[in-house]
Design an enzyme around this catalytic site. Sequence first.
Site, PDB file in Angstrom:
ATOM      1  CE  LYS A   1      -2.530   0.704   3.701  1.00 21.52           C
ATOM      2  NZ  LYS A   1      -2.159  -0.587   4.244  1.00 21.52           N
TER       3      LYS A   1
ATOM      4  CB  THR B   1       5.200   0.103  -2.475  1.00 22.72           C
ATOM      5  OG1 THR B   1       6.029  -0.393  -1.417  1.00 22.72           O
ATOM      6  CG2 THR B   1       5.981   0.059  -3.781  1.00 22.72           C
TER       7      THR B   1
ATOM      8  NE  ARG C   1      -0.155   4.566   8.408  1.00 21.16           N
ATOM      9  CZ  ARG C   1      -0.383   3.273   8.624  1.00 21.16           C
ATOM     10  NH1 ARG C   1      -0.780   2.856   9.814  1.00 21.16           N
ATOM     11  NH2 ARG C   1      -0.205   2.392   7.663  1.00 21.16           N
TER      12      ARG C   1
ATOM     13  CE  LYS D   1       3.945  -2.863   7.556  1.00 21.89           C
ATOM     14  NZ  LYS D   1       2.887  -1.915   7.947  1.00 21.89           N
TER      15      LYS D   1
ATOM     16  CB  ALA E   1      -4.446   0.670  11.414  1.00 25.75           C
TER      17      ALA E   1
ATOM     18  CG  PHE F   1      -4.194  -2.919   9.403  1.00 23.57           C
ATOM     19  CD1 PHE F   1      -2.980  -3.555   9.177  1.00 23.57           C
ATOM     20  CD2 PHE F   1      -4.498  -2.573  10.703  1.00 23.57           C
ATOM     21  CE1 PHE F   1      -2.111  -3.858  10.214  1.00 23.57           C
ATOM     22  CE2 PHE F   1      -3.644  -2.868  11.750  1.00 23.57           C
ATOM     23  CZ  PHE F   1      -2.451  -3.521  11.506  1.00 23.57           C
TER      24      PHE F   1
ATOM     25  CG  PHE G   1       4.511  -8.950  -5.371  1.00 24.14           C
ATOM     26  CD1 PHE G   1       5.219  -9.328  -4.243  1.00 24.14           C
ATOM     27  CD2 PHE G   1       3.541  -7.962  -5.236  1.00 24.14           C
ATOM     28  CE1 PHE G   1       4.968  -8.738  -3.002  1.00 24.14           C
ATOM     29  CE2 PHE G   1       3.290  -7.367  -4.015  1.00 24.14           C
ATOM     30  CZ  PHE G   1       4.014  -7.758  -2.893  1.00 24.14           C
TER      31      PHE G   1
ATOM     32  CD1 TRP H   1       8.878  -3.338  -4.375  1.00 19.47           C
ATOM     33  CD2 TRP H   1       9.673  -4.425  -6.166  1.00 19.47           C
ATOM     34  NE1 TRP H   1       9.952  -4.099  -3.961  1.00 19.47           N
ATOM     35  CE2 TRP H   1      10.460  -4.768  -5.034  1.00 19.47           C
ATOM     36  CE3 TRP H   1       9.985  -4.980  -7.405  1.00 19.47           C
ATOM     37  CZ2 TRP H   1      11.530  -5.662  -5.122  1.00 19.47           C
ATOM     38  CZ3 TRP H   1      11.060  -5.860  -7.494  1.00 19.47           C
ATOM     39  CH2 TRP H   1      11.811  -6.199  -6.349  1.00 19.47           C
TER      40      TRP H   1
END
Length: 557
Positions: free
Chosen positions: A71, A73, A94, A105, A273, A301, A382, A410
Amino acid sequence: MAYLSDIEIAQQCKMQHIREIAKTAHVDEDLLEYYGKYKAKIDLSLLESDRQNGKLVLVTAITPTPAGEGKTTTTIGLADGLRRIGKDVTVALREPSLGPVFGVKGGAAGGGYAQVVPMEDINLHFTGDFHAIGAANNLLAAMLDNHIHQGNALGIDTRRITWKRCVDMNDRQLRYVTDGLGGKVNGVPREDGFDITVASEIMAILCLSNSLTDLKERLSRIIVGYTFDDQPVTCGQLKAQGAMTALLKDALKPNLVQTLEGTPAFVHGGPFANIAHGCNSVIATKMALKMGDYAITEAGFGADLGAEKFLDIKCRMAGLTPDAVVVVATVRALKMHGGLAKDQLGTEDLDALKKGIPNLLRHVSNIKNVYGLPCVVAVNRFPTDTDAEIQCIMDECKTLGVNVALSNVWAEGGKGGEDLAKEVVRLCEEETPDFTFSYDADLSIEDKIRAIVQKVYGGDDVILTPAARKSMDKLAAMGFGQCPVCMAKTQYSFSDDPKKLGAPEGFTVTVRDMKISAGAGFIVVLTGDIMTMPGLPRVPAAERIDVDENGVITGLF
Protein backbone atom coordinates in the site's frame (compact mmCIF):
# COMPACT_ATOMS: atom_id res chain seq x y z
CA MET A 1 17.49 -12.56 -11.35
CA ALA A 2 19.04 -10.73 -8.39
CA TYR A 3 17.20 -7.68 -7.07
CA LEU A 4 18.67 -4.83 -5.05
CA SER A 5 17.29 -4.53 -1.52
CA ASP A 6 15.19 -1.51 -0.60
CA ILE A 7 18.01 0.06 1.39
CA GLU A 8 20.50 -0.50 -1.46
CA ILE A 9 18.13 1.26 -3.87
CA ALA A 10 17.59 4.10 -1.41
CA GLN A 11 21.33 4.55 -0.80
CA GLN A 12 21.96 4.87 -4.54
CA CYS A 13 19.53 7.80 -4.77
CA LYS A 14 21.05 11.23 -5.26
CA MET A 15 18.79 13.24 -2.99
CA GLN A 16 18.00 16.91 -3.55
CA HIS A 17 18.55 19.39 -0.73
CA ILE A 18 15.32 19.76 1.19
CA ARG A 19 15.08 23.46 0.26
CA GLU A 20 14.68 22.36 -3.39
CA ILE A 21 11.92 19.95 -2.40
CA ALA A 22 10.25 22.78 -0.49
CA LYS A 23 10.33 24.93 -3.64
CA THR A 24 8.63 22.14 -5.56
CA ALA A 25 5.97 22.02 -2.85
CA HIS A 26 5.50 25.83 -2.92
CA VAL A 27 6.78 26.12 0.68
CA ASP A 28 8.58 29.37 1.51
CA GLU A 29 12.07 28.78 2.93
CA ASP A 30 11.20 30.98 5.92
CA LEU A 31 8.76 28.25 7.02
CA LEU A 32 11.43 25.51 7.03
CA GLU A 33 13.13 24.21 10.17
CA TYR A 34 16.08 22.18 8.91
CA TYR A 35 17.00 18.77 10.32
CA GLY A 36 20.15 18.37 8.24
CA LYS A 37 20.19 18.52 4.43
CA TYR A 38 17.31 16.20 3.62
CA LYS A 39 14.66 16.68 6.32
CA ALA A 40 12.74 19.68 7.55
CA LYS A 41 9.78 20.54 9.70
CA ILE A 42 7.19 22.97 8.36
CA ASP A 43 5.83 25.85 10.43
CA LEU A 44 2.11 25.55 11.14
CA SER A 45 1.48 29.00 9.66
CA LEU A 46 1.62 27.31 6.25
CA LEU A 47 -1.98 26.23 6.91
CA GLU A 48 -2.98 29.89 6.59
CA SER A 49 -1.89 29.93 2.93
CA ASP A 50 -4.56 31.20 0.55
CA ARG A 51 -3.63 28.56 -2.04
CA GLN A 52 -6.65 26.57 -3.17
CA ASN A 53 -6.81 22.98 -1.91
CA GLY A 54 -5.94 20.23 -4.37
CA LYS A 55 -7.68 16.90 -4.91
CA LEU A 56 -7.48 14.38 -2.06
CA VAL A 57 -6.78 10.77 -3.07
CA LEU A 58 -6.90 7.97 -0.48
CA VAL A 59 -4.94 4.75 -1.03
CA THR A 60 -6.26 1.71 0.82
CA ALA A 61 -6.11 -2.05 0.22
CA ILE A 62 -7.75 -5.43 0.38
CA THR A 63 -7.66 -7.39 3.62
CA PRO A 64 -3.97 -7.83 4.54
CA THR A 65 -2.19 -11.19 4.39
CA PRO A 66 1.35 -12.29 5.24
CA ALA A 67 2.00 -12.13 1.47
CA GLY A 68 1.98 -8.33 1.54
CA GLU A 69 -0.04 -5.79 -0.41
CA GLY A 70 2.32 -2.82 -0.96
CA LYS A 71 0.00 0.00 0.00
CA THR A 72 2.72 2.52 0.92
CA THR A 73 4.74 1.53 -2.13
CA THR A 74 1.69 2.15 -4.34
CA THR A 75 0.97 5.48 -2.65
CA ILE A 76 4.49 6.73 -3.35
CA GLY A 77 4.61 5.29 -6.86
CA LEU A 78 1.25 6.86 -7.70
CA ALA A 79 2.51 10.27 -6.57
CA ASP A 80 5.65 9.86 -8.70
CA GLY A 81 3.51 8.69 -11.61
CA LEU A 82 1.33 11.80 -11.34
CA ARG A 83 4.43 14.00 -11.49
CA ARG A 84 5.62 12.14 -14.57
CA ILE A 85 2.39 13.00 -16.39
CA GLY A 86 2.79 16.66 -15.46
CA LYS A 87 0.75 17.00 -12.29
CA ASP A 88 1.64 19.08 -9.22
CA VAL A 89 1.49 16.50 -6.44
CA THR A 90 2.42 15.87 -2.82
CA VAL A 91 2.19 12.74 -0.72
CA ALA A 92 1.26 12.38 2.98
CA LEU A 93 2.33 9.26 4.88
CA ARG A 94 2.64 7.90 8.40
CA GLU A 95 5.95 7.62 10.23
CA PRO A 96 7.26 4.10 10.89
CA SER A 97 7.44 2.73 14.43
CA LEU A 98 10.70 1.26 15.71
CA GLY A 99 8.79 -1.80 16.96
CA PRO A 100 7.94 -3.23 13.52
CA VAL A 101 11.25 -2.00 12.06
CA PHE A 102 13.15 -4.28 14.45
CA GLY A 103 10.41 -6.93 14.62
CA VAL A 104 8.72 -8.68 11.69
CA LYS A 105 7.47 -6.10 9.22
CA GLY A 106 10.57 -4.01 8.68
CA GLY A 107 10.37 -0.37 7.66
CA ALA A 108 7.45 1.57 6.27
CA ALA A 109 9.05 3.90 3.74
CA GLY A 110 7.79 2.10 0.63
CA GLY A 111 9.74 -0.43 -1.37
CA GLY A 112 11.73 -1.04 -4.52
CA TYR A 113 11.84 2.08 -6.69
CA ALA A 114 8.88 3.70 -4.90
CA GLN A 115 10.33 4.90 -1.59
CA VAL A 116 10.65 8.00 0.53
CA VAL A 117 14.18 9.01 1.55
CA PRO A 118 16.36 9.29 3.57
CA MET A 119 15.01 5.80 4.23
CA GLU A 120 17.29 5.02 7.19
CA ASP A 121 16.41 8.24 9.03
CA ILE A 122 12.68 7.87 8.41
CA ASN A 123 12.68 4.29 9.72
CA LEU A 124 14.81 5.08 12.77
CA HIS A 125 14.80 8.29 14.89
CA PHE A 126 13.69 10.63 12.08
CA THR A 127 13.02 14.06 13.67
CA GLY A 128 12.26 12.73 17.16
CA ASP A 129 8.46 12.92 16.98
CA PHE A 130 7.87 9.49 18.48
CA HIS A 131 10.34 10.18 21.28
CA ALA A 132 8.45 13.38 22.12
CA ILE A 133 5.15 11.49 22.16
CA GLY A 134 6.63 8.85 24.44
CA ALA A 135 8.03 11.54 26.76
CA ALA A 136 4.66 13.31 26.97
CA ASN A 137 2.88 10.01 27.64
CA ASN A 138 5.31 9.07 30.39
CA LEU A 139 5.29 12.55 31.94
CA LEU A 140 1.55 12.14 32.46
CA ALA A 141 2.12 8.69 33.97
CA ALA A 142 4.78 10.10 36.31
CA MET A 143 2.56 13.01 37.40
CA LEU A 144 -0.34 10.61 37.99
CA ASP A 145 1.68 8.35 40.26
CA ASN A 146 3.30 11.33 41.98
CA HIS A 147 -0.15 12.72 42.77
CA ILE A 148 -1.07 9.44 44.46
CA HIS A 149 2.27 9.30 46.31
CA GLN A 150 1.87 12.89 47.56
CA GLY A 151 -1.46 12.21 49.28
CA ASN A 152 -3.94 11.45 46.48
CA ALA A 153 -6.11 14.55 46.90
CA LEU A 154 -8.32 13.46 43.99
CA GLY A 155 -9.06 10.08 45.56
CA ILE A 156 -7.77 8.05 42.60
CA ASP A 157 -8.43 4.32 42.89
CA THR A 158 -5.11 2.66 42.01
CA ARG A 159 -7.02 -0.43 40.88
CA ARG A 160 -8.81 1.61 38.21
CA ILE A 161 -5.95 3.50 36.56
CA THR A 162 -6.33 3.24 32.79
CA TRP A 163 -3.25 5.23 31.71
CA LYS A 164 -0.21 3.15 30.77
CA ARG A 165 3.40 3.99 30.17
CA CYS A 166 4.82 3.50 26.67
CA VAL A 167 8.00 2.74 24.74
CA ASP A 168 8.52 2.60 20.96
CA MET A 169 9.78 -0.97 20.91
CA ASN A 170 8.26 -4.44 20.75
CA ASP A 171 8.82 -5.67 24.30
CA ARG A 172 6.33 -8.25 25.58
CA GLN A 173 8.10 -8.27 28.96
CA LEU A 174 6.52 -4.88 29.72
CA ARG A 175 2.89 -5.71 28.94
CA TYR A 176 2.06 -6.31 32.59
CA VAL A 177 4.32 -5.03 35.38
CA THR A 178 4.15 -4.24 39.07
CA ASP A 179 5.85 -0.98 40.04
CA GLY A 180 6.23 1.36 42.99
CA LEU A 181 8.05 -1.36 44.96
CA GLY A 182 10.86 -0.78 47.43
CA GLY A 183 9.14 0.93 50.34
CA LYS A 184 7.30 4.16 51.09
CA VAL A 185 9.79 6.55 49.47
CA ASN A 186 9.60 4.74 46.12
CA GLY A 187 5.93 5.27 45.33
CA VAL A 188 2.71 3.35 45.76
CA PRO A 189 2.83 -0.30 44.64
CA ARG A 190 0.32 -1.10 41.87
CA GLU A 191 -0.20 -3.11 38.73
CA ASP A 192 0.85 -1.23 35.61
CA GLY A 193 1.79 -1.88 31.98
CA PHE A 194 3.33 -0.48 28.82
CA ASP A 195 1.91 0.08 25.35
CA ILE A 196 3.99 0.62 22.23
CA THR A 197 4.18 4.37 21.54
CA VAL A 198 2.00 4.20 18.42
CA ALA A 199 -0.82 2.80 20.59
CA SER A 200 -0.66 5.73 23.02
CA GLU A 201 -3.64 8.05 22.96
CA ILE A 202 -1.11 10.90 22.68
CA MET A 203 -0.29 9.66 19.17
CA ALA A 204 -3.95 9.67 18.14
CA ILE A 205 -4.43 13.12 19.68
CA LEU A 206 -1.42 14.60 17.89
CA CYS A 207 -2.65 13.21 14.58
CA LEU A 208 -6.18 14.61 15.01
CA SER A 209 -5.23 18.05 16.35
CA ASN A 210 -5.61 21.16 14.17
CA SER A 211 -3.39 23.51 16.19
CA LEU A 212 -1.35 23.86 19.37
CA THR A 213 -4.43 25.14 21.18
CA ASP A 214 -6.50 22.20 19.99
CA LEU A 215 -3.68 19.84 21.02
CA LYS A 216 -3.56 21.26 24.55
CA GLU A 217 -7.34 21.10 24.94
CA ARG A 218 -7.42 17.49 23.76
CA LEU A 219 -4.60 16.53 26.13
CA SER A 220 -6.49 18.04 29.06
CA ARG A 221 -9.49 15.80 28.31
CA ILE A 222 -7.54 12.52 28.56
CA ILE A 223 -9.06 10.22 31.19
CA VAL A 224 -6.30 8.52 33.19
CA GLY A 225 -8.43 6.56 35.65
CA TYR A 226 -11.32 6.72 38.09
CA THR A 227 -11.81 7.75 41.70
CA PHE A 228 -13.07 5.58 44.54
CA ASP A 229 -16.55 7.02 43.91
CA ASP A 230 -16.38 6.16 40.19
CA GLN A 231 -15.67 9.62 38.77
CA PRO A 232 -13.24 10.06 35.85
CA VAL A 233 -9.89 11.71 36.50
CA THR A 234 -8.45 13.78 33.66
CA CYS A 235 -5.06 15.04 32.61
CA GLY A 236 -6.40 18.57 33.20
CA GLN A 237 -7.10 17.78 36.84
CA LEU A 238 -3.46 16.71 37.20
CA LYS A 239 -2.39 20.02 35.54
CA ALA A 240 -0.17 18.12 33.10
CA GLN A 241 -1.42 19.40 29.73
CA GLY A 242 0.80 22.50 29.58
CA ALA A 243 4.06 20.64 30.10
CA MET A 244 2.95 17.87 27.74
CA THR A 245 2.19 20.44 25.04
CA ALA A 246 5.65 21.92 25.57
CA LEU A 247 7.14 18.50 24.84
CA LEU A 248 4.96 18.13 21.74
CA LYS A 249 5.08 21.62 20.19
CA ASP A 250 7.75 20.68 17.62
CA ALA A 251 6.39 17.18 17.07
CA LEU A 252 3.10 18.74 15.94
CA LYS A 253 4.88 20.27 12.92
CA PRO A 254 4.85 17.95 9.87
CA ASN A 255 8.08 16.60 8.42
CA LEU A 256 9.01 17.22 4.78
CA VAL A 257 11.13 14.67 2.89
CA GLN A 258 11.18 13.40 -0.71
CA THR A 259 10.54 10.33 -2.81
CA LEU A 260 13.31 8.73 -4.85
CA GLU A 261 12.10 10.85 -7.77
CA GLY A 262 11.97 14.14 -5.84
CA THR A 263 8.24 14.32 -5.12
CA PRO A 264 7.53 16.27 -1.90
CA ALA A 265 6.41 13.96 0.91
CA PHE A 266 4.93 14.89 4.28
CA VAL A 267 5.66 12.05 6.73
CA HIS A 268 4.01 12.68 10.06
CA GLY A 269 2.43 10.67 12.87
CA GLY A 270 1.55 7.00 12.95
CA PRO A 271 -1.28 5.77 15.21
CA PHE A 272 -2.06 2.05 15.37
CA ALA A 273 -4.73 1.10 12.85
CA ASN A 274 -6.25 -1.37 15.33
CA ILE A 275 -6.56 0.53 18.58
CA ALA A 276 -6.61 3.99 16.95
CA HIS A 277 -7.44 5.44 13.54
CA GLY A 278 -4.31 4.50 11.56
CA CYS A 279 -3.74 7.66 9.50
CA ASN A 280 -1.06 10.35 9.25
CA SER A 281 -1.81 13.69 10.90
CA VAL A 282 -4.68 15.96 9.93
CA ILE A 283 -2.21 18.86 9.77
CA ALA A 284 0.08 17.02 7.31
CA THR A 285 -2.87 16.08 5.11
CA LYS A 286 -4.13 19.66 5.07
CA MET A 287 -0.64 20.95 4.25
CA ALA A 288 -0.34 18.45 1.41
CA LEU A 289 -3.68 19.66 0.04
CA LYS A 290 -2.47 23.27 0.13
CA MET A 291 0.83 22.53 -1.59
CA GLY A 292 -0.25 20.46 -4.60
CA ASP A 293 -3.05 19.96 -7.10
CA TYR A 294 -3.18 16.35 -5.92
CA ALA A 295 -2.49 15.07 -2.38
CA ILE A 296 -2.02 11.30 -2.11
CA THR A 297 -2.40 9.72 1.31
CA GLU A 298 -2.98 6.26 2.77
CA ALA A 299 -4.72 4.55 5.68
CA GLY A 300 -3.54 1.52 7.65
CA PHE A 301 -4.43 -2.13 6.99
CA GLY A 302 -7.36 -2.99 4.70
CA ALA A 303 -10.24 -0.73 3.72
CA ASP A 304 -12.50 -2.23 6.42
CA LEU A 305 -10.20 -0.79 9.10
CA GLY A 306 -7.97 1.97 7.73
CA ALA A 307 -10.28 3.46 5.12
CA GLU A 308 -13.32 3.15 7.40
CA LYS A 309 -11.53 5.10 10.12
CA PHE A 310 -10.05 7.60 7.67
CA LEU A 311 -13.54 8.32 6.36
CA ASP A 312 -15.70 7.95 9.48
CA ILE A 313 -13.28 9.47 12.01
CA LYS A 314 -10.59 11.59 10.36
CA CYS A 315 -12.69 13.08 7.56
CA ARG A 316 -15.59 13.68 9.96
CA MET A 317 -13.39 15.51 12.48
CA ALA A 318 -11.27 17.41 9.96
CA GLY A 319 -13.94 18.26 7.40
CA LEU A 320 -12.16 16.42 4.58
CA THR A 321 -13.74 14.82 1.50
CA PRO A 322 -11.71 12.46 -0.72
CA ASP A 323 -12.05 12.93 -4.45
CA ALA A 324 -11.03 9.36 -5.31
CA VAL A 325 -9.95 6.12 -3.64
CA VAL A 326 -7.40 3.54 -4.80
CA VAL A 327 -7.81 -0.05 -3.54
CA VAL A 328 -4.53 -1.96 -3.78
CA ALA A 329 -4.63 -5.68 -4.51
CA THR A 330 -1.96 -8.27 -5.27
CA VAL A 331 -2.09 -11.65 -6.94
CA ARG A 332 -0.32 -13.17 -3.95
CA ALA A 333 -2.76 -11.85 -1.35
CA LEU A 334 -5.83 -12.76 -3.39
CA LYS A 335 -4.52 -16.32 -3.79
CA MET A 336 -4.19 -16.55 -0.01
CA HIS A 337 -7.78 -15.35 0.34
CA GLY A 338 -8.64 -18.08 -2.16
CA GLY A 339 -7.21 -20.75 0.14
CA LEU A 340 -3.53 -21.11 -0.81
CA ALA A 341 -0.86 -21.33 1.89
CA LYS A 342 2.00 -18.82 1.84
CA ASP A 343 4.51 -21.43 0.64
CA GLN A 344 2.30 -22.20 -2.40
CA LEU A 345 2.06 -18.64 -3.72
CA GLY A 346 4.93 -19.00 -6.20
CA THR A 347 2.87 -21.39 -8.33
CA GLU A 348 0.33 -20.08 -10.84
CA ASP A 349 -3.19 -20.91 -9.62
CA LEU A 350 -6.03 -19.11 -11.39
CA ASP A 351 -8.72 -21.01 -9.48
CA ALA A 352 -7.43 -19.82 -6.09
CA LEU A 353 -7.08 -16.32 -7.50
CA LYS A 354 -10.73 -16.26 -8.62
CA LYS A 355 -11.85 -17.60 -5.23
CA GLY A 356 -10.02 -14.71 -3.53
CA ILE A 357 -11.37 -11.91 -5.71
CA PRO A 358 -14.65 -11.52 -3.70
CA ASN A 359 -12.54 -9.99 -0.93
CA LEU A 360 -11.42 -7.26 -3.33
CA LEU A 361 -14.92 -6.72 -4.69
CA ARG A 362 -16.42 -6.23 -1.23
CA HIS A 363 -13.89 -3.51 -0.44
CA VAL A 364 -14.60 -1.81 -3.77
CA SER A 365 -18.34 -2.04 -3.19
CA ASN A 366 -17.95 -0.43 0.24
CA ILE A 367 -16.01 2.52 -1.16
CA LYS A 368 -18.45 3.07 -4.01
CA ASN A 369 -21.79 2.14 -2.47
CA VAL A 370 -21.40 2.80 1.28
CA TYR A 371 -19.25 5.93 1.08
CA GLY A 372 -20.19 7.15 -2.41
CA LEU A 373 -16.64 7.70 -3.65
CA PRO A 374 -15.06 7.11 -7.07
CA CYS A 375 -12.75 4.10 -6.93
CA VAL A 376 -10.07 2.29 -8.92
CA VAL A 377 -8.33 -1.01 -8.21
CA ALA A 378 -4.52 -0.92 -8.43
CA VAL A 379 -3.10 -4.36 -9.18
CA ASN A 380 0.31 -4.13 -7.54
CA ARG A 381 2.61 -6.38 -9.54
CA PHE A 382 5.16 -8.62 -7.82
CA PRO A 383 8.08 -10.20 -9.74
CA THR A 384 6.63 -13.70 -9.21
CA ASP A 385 3.22 -12.85 -10.74
CA THR A 386 2.48 -14.47 -14.09
CA ASP A 387 0.92 -12.60 -17.00
CA ALA A 388 -2.08 -14.94 -16.86
CA GLU A 389 -2.69 -14.12 -13.19
CA ILE A 390 -2.46 -10.37 -13.78
CA GLN A 391 -4.80 -10.64 -16.75
CA CYS A 392 -7.23 -12.74 -14.71
CA ILE A 393 -7.68 -9.97 -12.12
CA MET A 394 -7.95 -7.29 -14.79
CA ASP A 395 -10.57 -9.30 -16.70
CA GLU A 396 -12.61 -10.17 -13.60
CA CYS A 397 -12.72 -6.51 -12.56
CA LYS A 398 -13.64 -5.26 -16.01
CA THR A 399 -16.38 -7.90 -16.36
CA LEU A 400 -17.96 -6.58 -13.17
CA GLY A 401 -17.60 -2.95 -14.19
CA VAL A 402 -14.81 -2.19 -11.70
CA ASN A 403 -12.17 0.39 -12.71
CA VAL A 404 -8.74 -1.25 -12.68
CA ALA A 405 -5.15 -0.29 -13.52
CA LEU A 406 -1.86 -2.18 -13.36
CA SER A 407 0.76 -0.78 -11.01
CA ASN A 408 4.39 -1.76 -11.46
CA VAL A 409 5.91 0.89 -9.22
CA TRP A 410 8.05 -1.49 -7.13
CA ALA A 411 10.12 -2.35 -10.20
CA GLU A 412 9.77 0.85 -12.25
CA GLY A 413 8.99 3.68 -9.82
CA GLY A 414 6.83 6.49 -11.20
CA LYS A 415 6.99 5.09 -14.74
CA GLY A 416 5.21 1.97 -13.50
CA GLY A 417 2.51 4.14 -11.93
CA GLU A 418 1.58 6.23 -14.96
CA ASP A 419 -1.44 4.14 -15.99
CA LEU A 420 -2.79 4.28 -12.44
CA ALA A 421 -2.08 8.01 -12.30
CA LYS A 422 -4.04 8.64 -15.50
CA GLU A 423 -7.03 6.73 -14.14
CA VAL A 424 -6.89 8.65 -10.85
CA VAL A 425 -6.85 11.95 -12.76
CA ARG A 426 -9.81 10.79 -14.85
CA LEU A 427 -11.78 9.87 -11.70
CA CYS A 428 -11.01 13.22 -10.09
CA GLU A 429 -11.94 15.21 -13.19
CA GLU A 430 -14.92 13.25 -14.51
CA GLU A 431 -16.64 11.82 -11.41
CA THR A 432 -18.12 13.74 -8.50
CA PRO A 433 -17.96 12.25 -5.00
CA ASP A 434 -21.27 11.73 -3.23
CA PHE A 435 -19.55 11.26 0.11
CA THR A 436 -21.52 9.92 3.06
CA PHE A 437 -20.38 8.37 6.33
CA SER A 438 -21.29 4.79 7.17
CA TYR A 439 -23.22 6.02 10.22
CA ASP A 440 -24.70 9.24 11.58
CA ALA A 441 -23.17 10.83 14.66
CA ASP A 442 -26.51 10.95 16.47
CA LEU A 443 -27.04 7.17 16.36
CA SER A 444 -26.60 5.25 19.60
CA ILE A 445 -23.19 3.70 20.23
CA GLU A 446 -24.57 0.22 19.58
CA ASP A 447 -26.22 1.27 16.31
CA LYS A 448 -22.98 2.88 15.09
CA ILE A 449 -21.15 -0.39 15.68
CA ARG A 450 -23.97 -2.33 14.02
CA ALA A 451 -23.83 -0.05 10.97
CA ILE A 452 -20.11 -0.76 10.51
CA VAL A 453 -20.55 -4.51 11.00
CA GLN A 454 -23.44 -4.75 8.54
CA LYS A 455 -22.50 -2.14 5.92
CA VAL A 456 -18.70 -2.40 5.89
CA TYR A 457 -17.85 -5.88 7.18
CA GLY A 458 -20.83 -7.67 5.58
CA GLY A 459 -21.78 -9.33 8.88
CA ASP A 460 -25.24 -10.13 10.22
CA ASP A 461 -25.12 -8.36 13.56
CA VAL A 462 -23.11 -7.33 16.61
CA ILE A 463 -23.15 -9.08 19.98
CA LEU A 464 -22.24 -7.14 23.12
CA THR A 465 -20.95 -9.03 26.12
CA PRO A 466 -22.34 -7.95 29.51
CA ALA A 467 -19.05 -6.11 30.19
CA ALA A 468 -19.29 -4.27 26.87
CA ARG A 469 -22.91 -3.28 27.46
CA LYS A 470 -22.07 -2.01 30.94
CA SER A 471 -19.19 0.08 29.53
CA MET A 472 -21.37 1.37 26.70
CA ASP A 473 -24.11 2.51 29.08
CA LYS A 474 -21.53 4.24 31.29
CA LEU A 475 -19.92 6.04 28.34
CA ALA A 476 -23.32 7.24 27.15
CA ALA A 477 -24.14 8.48 30.65
CA MET A 478 -20.80 10.34 30.75
CA GLY A 479 -21.80 12.25 27.61
CA PHE A 480 -19.72 10.39 25.00
CA GLY A 481 -22.63 8.99 23.00
CA GLN A 482 -22.03 11.39 20.08
CA CYS A 483 -18.42 10.25 19.56
CA PRO A 484 -17.46 8.18 16.52
CA VAL A 485 -16.48 4.58 17.19
CA CYS A 486 -13.01 3.20 16.52
CA MET A 487 -13.16 -0.55 15.92
CA ALA A 488 -10.31 -2.56 17.42
CA LYS A 489 -10.51 -5.69 15.27
CA THR A 490 -8.20 -8.16 13.58
CA GLN A 491 -6.84 -6.81 10.32
CA TYR A 492 -6.82 -10.25 8.70
CA SER A 493 -10.55 -10.68 8.15
CA PHE A 494 -13.74 -8.72 7.58
CA SER A 495 -14.99 -10.61 10.65
CA ASP A 496 -13.50 -10.72 14.16
CA ASP A 497 -12.02 -14.15 13.39
CA PRO A 498 -8.64 -13.90 11.59
CA LYS A 499 -9.16 -17.35 10.07
CA LYS A 500 -12.20 -16.26 8.05
CA LEU A 501 -10.53 -15.12 4.85
CA GLY A 502 -12.05 -13.91 1.60
CA ALA A 503 -15.50 -12.33 1.91
CA PRO A 504 -17.20 -14.25 4.75
CA GLU A 505 -20.96 -14.09 5.29
CA GLY A 506 -23.40 -15.01 8.03
CA PHE A 507 -21.09 -14.01 10.88
CA THR A 508 -21.57 -11.87 13.96
CA VAL A 509 -18.98 -9.65 15.62
CA THR A 510 -18.62 -9.92 19.40
CA VAL A 511 -17.68 -6.78 21.31
CA ARG A 512 -15.97 -7.70 24.57
CA ASP A 513 -15.55 -4.18 25.96
CA MET A 514 -15.32 -0.48 25.14
CA LYS A 515 -13.21 2.38 26.39
CA ILE A 516 -13.10 6.11 25.73
CA SER A 517 -10.19 7.98 24.21
CA ALA A 518 -11.61 11.29 25.41
CA GLY A 519 -8.74 13.41 24.09
CA ALA A 520 -8.79 11.82 20.65
CA GLY A 521 -12.57 12.04 20.69
CA PHE A 522 -13.57 8.47 19.85
CA ILE A 523 -14.80 5.32 21.58
CA VAL A 524 -12.51 2.31 21.16
CA VAL A 525 -14.60 -0.82 20.56
CA LEU A 526 -12.66 -3.93 21.54
CA THR A 527 -13.23 -7.17 19.63
CA GLY A 528 -11.03 -10.24 19.91
CA ASP A 529 -7.60 -9.94 21.51
CA ILE A 530 -5.96 -6.76 20.20
CA MET A 531 -2.31 -6.41 21.19
CA THR A 532 -1.14 -2.90 22.17
CA MET A 533 2.39 -4.10 22.98
CA PRO A 534 3.67 -6.53 20.32
CA GLY A 535 6.51 -8.96 20.95
CA LEU A 536 9.54 -9.79 18.84
CA PRO A 537 9.48 -12.93 16.65
CA ARG A 538 11.86 -15.87 17.02
CA VAL A 539 14.20 -14.24 14.49
CA PRO A 540 13.76 -10.44 14.78
CA ALA A 541 14.54 -8.19 11.84
CA ALA A 542 17.01 -6.49 14.21
CA GLU A 543 19.39 -9.45 13.81
CA ARG A 544 19.96 -8.48 10.15
CA ILE A 545 20.65 -4.79 10.76
CA ASP A 546 24.24 -3.61 11.01
CA VAL A 547 26.49 -0.57 10.49
CA ASP A 548 29.92 -0.59 8.84
CA GLU A 549 32.98 1.47 9.80
CA ASN A 550 31.77 4.35 7.61
CA GLY A 551 28.40 4.53 9.32
CA VAL A 552 26.52 2.93 6.40
CA ILE A 553 23.51 0.96 7.63
CA THR A 554 22.63 -2.40 6.11
CA GLY A 555 19.74 -4.82 6.66
CA LEU A 556 16.89 -2.32 6.86
CA PHE A 557 14.04 -3.17 4.48
